[in-house]
Structure formats: C-alpha cells, structure tokens
Write an enzyme that holds these catalytic residues in place. Structure first.
Site, short mmCIF file in Angstrom:
data_model
loop_
_atom_site.label_atom_id
_atom_site.label_comp_id
_atom_site.label_asym_id
_atom_site.label_seq_id
_atom_site.Cartn_x
_atom_site.Cartn_y
_atom_site.Cartn_z
N ASN A 80 56.34 42.69 41.31
CA ASN A 80 55.42 41.52 41.19
C ASN A 80 55.04 40.86 42.55
OD1 ASN A 80 54.35 39.38 39.38
ND2 ASN A 80 55.65 38.00 40.30
N LYS A 81 54.30 39.90 42.77
CA LYS A 81 53.71 39.27 43.90
C LYS A 81 54.76 39.16 45.08
CE LYS A 81 50.56 38.51 44.87
NZ LYS A 81 49.39 39.65 45.11
N ASP A 84 53.76 43.11 37.45
CA ASP A 84 52.62 43.93 37.37
C ASP A 84 53.01 45.11 36.99
OD1 ASP A 84 51.98 41.60 39.76
OD2 ASP A 84 50.15 42.71 39.17
N GLN A 109 47.44 32.30 45.55
CA GLN A 109 47.24 32.29 44.03
C GLN A 109 48.13 31.04 43.57
OE1 GLN A 109 48.00 34.91 45.84
NE2 GLN A 109 46.98 36.76 44.78
N ARG A 158 41.82 39.12 38.74
CA ARG A 158 43.29 39.51 39.33
C ARG A 158 44.35 39.26 38.24
NH1 ARG A 158 45.38 35.08 39.15
NH2 ARG A 158 47.11 36.08 39.64
N GLY A 159 45.55 39.65 38.43
CA GLY A 159 46.56 39.37 37.36
C GLY A 159 46.65 40.60 36.47
N ALA A 160 47.90 41.09 36.13
CA ALA A 160 48.09 42.34 35.44
C ALA A 160 47.23 42.46 34.17
CB ALA A 160 49.34 42.49 35.41
N ARG A 206 43.09 49.21 41.88
CA ARG A 206 44.18 48.77 42.59
C ARG A 206 45.50 49.50 41.91
NH1 ARG A 206 44.83 42.42 42.59
NH2 ARG A 206 46.45 42.69 44.17
O1 MRU Z 1 47.29 40.22 43.53
P1 MRU Z 1 47.19 39.61 42.32
O2 MRU Z 1 46.93 38.20 42.48
O3 MRU Z 1 46.72 40.38 41.35
O4 MRU Z 1 49.01 39.57 41.82
C1 MRU Z 1 49.33 38.85 40.62
C2 MRU Z 1 50.65 38.84 40.42
O5 MRU Z 1 51.41 39.15 41.12
C3 MRU Z 1 51.18 38.28 38.88
O6 MRU Z 1 52.50 37.64 39.06
C4 MRU Z 1 51.05 39.29 37.91
O7 MRU Z 1 49.88 40.24 37.88
C5 MRU Z 1 51.30 38.75 36.56
S1 MRU Z 1 50.01 38.04 36.00
C6 MRU Z 1 50.44 37.36 34.33
#
Ligand code: MRU
Length: 344
Positions: free
Chosen positions: A245-246, A235, A194, A49-51, A90
């Site tokens: 973002n999250k 994201d 997370q 996970r994470g962009a 996703r």
């Molecule tokens: O649902 P996730 O854990 O994939 O969400 C991740 C985030 O929102 C991060 O802040 C974002 O992807 C940036 S990661 C460098």
C-alpha cells in the site's frame, strides 16, 4: 455522499472521462482520454489512481485501444502491444492488470462486449466496497469494544480511488452512518498528498469530523492513545497476506502493533493476488525523485539533492490484524485464510 465518479466511459465520442485528481481540491475538472497515450499519461501522472479505479481503467482502456485501432487501422499485433502498455502503465496495484486481463478474452466479440464487461467490473466494485464496509465496521466495533471509534487512515481510499464508495474510507463512511465514528486522523501522504488533497476533500463533503496530520505524526498519535484502529487500503495482497500500500503504511502498522491496537486492511477481492507468493515478490513502483525534492511544484531541497521515492511499501502479514474483502474478514495466518478473501 457524492454522485461524482472517478472513472466513466463516454459513448458520444468513445472516450474515458476521468475526474482529474491532480487538480483537486482546488478545481473539479475532467480529463478526457481519447487515445491510449492520453490514458497512459493520466495513469502515470495520477490523474486517476487507487487500485480499484485502476482496475476499471484497465478494462475501459482495452475498449479505448480497440476504438483507436479501428480509427487508425492497426493490425492485431499493434493492438495487443497497446493493450499491454495500458496493463503495465503502473506496476504495483494488481487491479490494473486484473481489469485489463478480465476483458481481453472478449476482444474478438467486439467493443460492445468489452464495454459490457467493464460495466460489470464497475458495478461489482461498488457492491464489493459496500459489503466489505459492513463487514469491516462489524469487525472493528466487535474487536475494539468501542461505541464510537477514533480511526487513523493513510492515503486516499474513497470514491476517488475506486468506482464508488471506497474501501478503508468506505468503512469510515459505514461507521459514520451507524453513528459509531468519533474522529478520523487523516495522514497527509507525502509526496503527492493524496491524504490532504483527496481524503480531506471527501471527508469534508460527507461532514465527517477529521484532523489532518503530517505523516510523521502518525506513530506518535497512535502511541499517545488517540486512535482505536488504523484502516488502510491495498494495492496488492500477496498469497501470504503481505500487503503493498502507499508508502508510510508499514510505519503505521508497526506503531499499531506496539500500541496493541488493530491495523486493518480493506480491499475488494480484485486486489488479492494469489499468484504472488509474498511481499518480496511485489514490484514496488519507484517514482521520480523530483516529487520528493519539491512540494506542490515548489523546490524545497538543495538543487543537488537526490530524492528517493518508492510509491508503496509492504506491510508483513504478521503486523496485520485483519484483512477485509467483500467475501470475508481474515486474520492472516497463512495461505488458506487469504484465499478466503476471494470468492471461488
Ligand atoms: O499512488 P496511488 O495514489 O495510486 O496509491 C493509492 C493507494 O496506495 C491506495 O491506498 C490503494 O490503491 C487502495 S485504494 C482503495
């Protein structure tokens, strides 16, 4: 700083090896994706996970689909539809589609060409993260005037969320390396934690001083004057600077605006999507409500409770003090400035 990687290609059995983020911090285990179904399962369950990490997975996923096509004798249409499944696994982080699309034109040249480009994507991501961390740290120290800053961050944006180093957490690492970091307030990041499971684990490994707080504490911590700057990842950054973002990020931004402290977004240029005009056009992933009505697998709500579980929110550009990429630091004021985040 660890040598661990969230994502890697394993040549011996043509698989993608992922550090299983659903097991951390308790267990350090790999998840091996041997086919497209494995990979989609890993993306949907947040094994990876994470962009920026999803960008790498999108590119490697094309190679994985090609190896499966060879093994199982797929025709071109089947291969194309499997690549699309990876691309769309996703919806919110643009990097997944970006990574997939970047290697797709190389498919006629064969698996090796796709893997070479995926390796370039991963190397570029690490370089971008290190550069944006330097730019972000310079901007934050200049803007706050502090010798040592107190940072609030949300979700996980470290090496686990990228190919290496990190974005918002990369800036934290850079500040720490400069002796310019006082303390990090890490939001736990409900519902999937997370922050407490991953960010705290990364900070711990680096010997960075932090306090873990519930998401509901963030606004109060900021308004009490305990924080000098909030730094988050992204994201998807739309053309007007609105940033997905999250879930919980926009609340942090509102509190920063009220307290008059900077709210900084850190992301590589691969997260900037100039084809999306504004935050209203960003598809926000809606995850299963059971992630809200339970915590760590234990049901915490009445059996009849229905969970509402948007995985991301959108922070309007007007609440963002600076967006940092490897190319520039922009203080959002419309289309031209956001385009500066992406090198021509
Ligand atoms: O649902 P996730 O854990 O994939 O969400 C991740 C985030 O929102 C991060 O802040 C974002 O992807 C940036 S990661 C460098």
């Amino acid at each position: 700083m660890t040598d661990l990687r969230a994502v890697a290609w394993r040549t011996s059995d043509q698989s993608i090896v992922l550090l299983d983020q659903t097991r951390l911090p308790g267990r350090q285990e790999d998840f091996v994706a041997r086919d497209v179904d494995d990979l989609i399962d890993a993306i949907v369950r947040l094994v990876v996970r994470g962009a920026p990490a999803l960008g790498a997975v999108g590119a490697l996923g094309v190679a994985l689909a090609m190896t499966q096509a060879q093994r199982e004798g797929w025709d071109a249409d089947r291969l194309a539809s499997e690549v699309r499944r990876v691309r769309d696994a996703r919806p919110t982080a643009v990097n997944l589609a970006w990574g997939t699309d970047r290697v797709t034109p190389l498919m006629p040249q064969g698996i090796a060409a796709v893997l070479d480009e995926a390796a370039v994507i991963m190397a570029e991501d690490e370089a971008a993260n290190r550069e944006l961390s330097r730019l972000g740290a310079d901007w934050i120290l200049g803007r706050t005037g502090c010798d040592r800053v107190r940072v609030l961050t949300h979700c996980n944006t470290g090496f686990l969320a990228t190919t290496a180093w990190g974005t918002a957490l990369g800036i934290v690492r850079e500040l720490h390396a400069r002796g310019a970091l006082e303390l990090v307030y890490a939001d736990e990041t409900r519902p999937l934690l997370q922050g407490s499971r991953l960010t705290a684990w990364e900070l711990q490994q680096d010997g960075i001083d932090y306090l873990l707080q519930v998401d509901g504490a963030a606004a109060s911590t900021i308004l009490r004057g305990l924080v000098d700057v909030a730094i988050i990842g992204a994201d998807r950054i739309a053309r007007n600077g609105d940033t997905a973002n999250k879930i919980g990020s926009v609340g942090v931004a509102l509190a920063c605006a009220d307290a008059g402290i900077p709210f900084v977004v850190a992301a590589p240029s691969s997260t900037v999507d100039v084809t999306t005009p504004s935050g209203d056009d960003i598809h926000i992933e809606l995850r299963d409500g059971s992630e809200v009505t339970a915590l760590g697998g234990v049901v915490t709500a009445p059996a009849e409770a229905r969970g509402f579980n948007p995985a991301f929110d959108v922070t309007p550009a007007r609440l963002i003090s600076a967006i940092v990429s490897e190319c520039a630091v922009v203080e959002p004021d419309g289309q031209s400035s956001v385009e500066a985040l992406v090198r021509e």
